[in-house]
Design a protein around this motif. Structure first.
Motif, mmCIF file in Angstrom:
data_model
loop_
_atom_site.group_PDB
_atom_site.id
_atom_site.type_symbol
_atom_site.label_atom_id
_atom_site.label_comp_id
_atom_site.label_asym_id
_atom_site.label_seq_id
_atom_site.Cartn_x
_atom_site.Cartn_y
_atom_site.Cartn_z
ATOM 1 N N SER A 1 -9.550 -2.444 1.491
ATOM 2 C CA SER A 1 -10.254 -0.785 0.280
ATOM 3 C C SER A 1 -11.923 -1.574 0.989
ATOM 4 C CB SER A 1 -9.755 -0.474 -1.123
ATOM 5 O OG SER A 1 -10.630 -1.508 -1.314
ATOM 6 N N ILE B 1 -1.693 -0.305 4.126
ATOM 7 C CA ILE B 1 -1.284 0.505 2.652
ATOM 8 C C ILE B 1 -0.558 -0.282 1.653
ATOM 9 C CG2 ILE B 1 -0.418 2.428 0.921
ATOM 10 C CD1 ILE B 1 -0.344 3.981 3.078
ATOM 11 N N ASP C 1 -2.680 4.410 -8.912
ATOM 12 C CA ASP C 1 -3.227 3.778 -8.397
ATOM 13 C C ASP C 1 -4.158 4.346 -7.091
ATOM 14 O OD1 ASP C 1 -3.173 1.753 -10.805
ATOM 15 O OD2 ASP C 1 -1.597 1.407 -9.391
ATOM 16 N N ILE C 2 -3.038 4.649 -6.283
ATOM 17 C CA ILE C 2 -3.392 5.264 -4.483
ATOM 18 C C ILE C 2 -2.831 6.464 -4.398
ATOM 19 C CG2 ILE C 2 -2.697 4.438 -1.827
ATOM 20 C CD1 ILE C 2 -1.730 1.651 -3.266
ATOM 21 N N ALA D 1 -5.428 7.053 1.052
ATOM 22 C CA ALA D 1 -4.674 5.993 1.804
ATOM 23 C C ALA D 1 -3.856 7.281 2.733
ATOM 24 C CB ALA D 1 -3.478 5.423 1.599
ATOM 25 N N ILE E 1 -8.489 2.783 1.988
ATOM 26 C CA ILE E 1 -7.324 1.629 2.868
ATOM 27 C C ILE E 1 -7.444 1.421 3.514
ATOM 28 C CG2 ILE E 1 -5.506 0.789 2.864
ATOM 29 C CD1 ILE E 1 -4.859 1.903 -0.795
ATOM 30 N N SER F 1 -7.393 5.236 -4.965
ATOM 31 C CA SER F 1 -7.530 4.388 -3.795
ATOM 32 C C SER F 1 -7.256 5.662 -3.089
ATOM 33 C CB SER F 1 -7.202 3.237 -3.017
ATOM 34 O OG SER F 1 -7.871 2.722 -3.989
ATOM 35 N N ILE G 1 2.463 5.327 -6.483
ATOM 36 C CA ILE G 1 1.389 5.822 -5.357
ATOM 37 C C ILE G 1 1.972 7.055 -5.203
ATOM 38 C CG2 ILE G 1 3.534 4.269 -4.039
ATOM 39 C CD1 ILE G 1 1.177 3.976 -1.958
ATOM 40 N N ARG H 1 -3.473 -3.546 0.816
ATOM 41 C CA ARG H 1 -4.034 -2.742 -0.308
ATOM 42 C C ARG H 1 -5.530 -2.997 0.474
ATOM 43 N NH1 ARG H 1 -2.329 -2.608 -5.583
ATOM 44 N NH2 ARG H 1 -3.818 -1.415 -6.786
#
Length: 333
Positions: free
Chosen positions: A147, A142, A61-62, A115, A330, A113, A5, A145
């Motif tokens: 979404s 967050i 990933d985020i 956030a 998210i 994703s 993240i 997760r």
């Protein structure tokens, strides 16, 4: 296992107070939820788009937008490959946090994703997806997760000197573009809502209209004496205006609010209606419809500013089109 993240922080958000808030209040909570998190600070306008693009390539990933609607817009563009600033990646700001996460990232082409930690003056987009301004609650969302896949809008200008732009919330043209121009030139010492109200009232008292031609979904162009045009993917803008109660982020269509020229008294009355999203009794002046593509060109050599998520990327002529199912965000579900 915690996700890879990256928090992209705009330290100039909230009139320059964001960096202090991040260091004293947000970062300690971030590290409680995500001990191996990474974070980076933007150093100039549009840089968030480059950082988001790099985050995608590096395999995060985020990506978390820590700022306001302008920061979110830049990150959306970067995640979708639309870099708003030319720069050598080797000149990017330093990434802080867990070296373990940095060293274990692998290149891929999947889109992270998106956030949100609201740290802007207005933070309108998050109102459409239920993200609270409370940091602990936002981080909890967050962590969970959950979404949704959201549509985004895309603006293309005929004048090639204006860069195309994705938008996730609300775009448009006319008096709202003029208001955004005034807002971005103000110091926002009264907060975004206060600054927006001042900018909007000044624009409304000017009582300028814009002669344009509009085509919806590739139908014939229709002349219109335009005051304001809102093209809504989300519902809120301007520090809390609920422009469209019916706008949806994932139905493949824009909600369009088209406002014709009216007198000054009606214009001031309209401002209150824009906050409620209730246009009952104003059907002769305000047209609501759905569309997937809107093409607009000015008439009589009128200079008509366009607006996108609270920024002004260019002037008409332009086309606005919906891009379905483009981004995972998210949200509170």
């Amino acid at each position: 296992m915690d996700p890879n993240i990256l928090f992209i922080v705009n330290p100039k958000s909230r009139s320059g107070e964001a960096i202090k808030i991040w260091e004293k209040k947000i970062l300690p909570q971030v590290l409680m939820f995500f001990p191996d998190a990474n974070w980076v600070f933007t150093t100039r306008q549009y840089e968030a788009s480059l950082l988001a693009y790099s985050a995608k390539k590096r395999g995060y990933d985020i990506v978390v937008a820590v700022g306001g609607d302008g920061t979110i817009n830049e990150i959306v563009n970067g995640l979708l490959g639309n870099q708003l600033l030319n720069s050598n990646p080797s000149n990017f700001p330093e990434i802080f946090g867990s070296p373990l996460k940095l060293n274990n990232l692998t290149d891929n082409n999947s889109t992270p994703s998106l956030a949100f930690i609201p740290l802007g003056t207005g933070s309108d987009f998050i109102k459409s997806i239920g993200i609270p301004k409370n940091i602990n609650k936002a981080l909890t969302i967050i962590k969970q997760r959950k979404s949704i896949i959201t549509d985004v809008g895309y603006i293309e200008f005929q004048n090639e000197s204006f860069h195309p732009r994705y938008f996730i919330n609300i775009a448009g043209c006319g008096a709202n573009g003029e208001t955004v121009k005034r807002l971005n030139e103000s110091d926002k010492k009264f907060g975004k809502r206060g600054a927006f109200l001042i900018a909007a009232i000044k624009t409304l008292l000017k009582n300028q209209s814009f002669p344009v031609q509009i085509s919806f979904d590739n139908e014939s162009y229709i002349p219109f004496d335009l005051r304001v045009l809102f093209i809504c993917n989300g519902q809120y803008c301007g520090g809390g205006m609920r422009i469209s109660r019916d706008a949806s982020l994932n139905n493949g269509k824009f909600k369009v609010v088209q406002i014709r020229k009216m007198n000054k008294i009606k214009s001031i009355f309209l401002l209150n209606r824009l906050y409620s999203g209730n246009y009952k009794g104003l059907e002769n002046d305000i047209i609501e419809r759905e569309a997937t593509t809107i093409k607009i060109k000015s008439l009589e050599n009128a200079i008509v500013p366009a607006e996108s998520d609270g920024k002004m990327p260019g002037y008409l002529p332009a086309s606005f089109s919906i891009k379905p199912n483009k981004l995972s965000i998210i949200a509170k579900i």
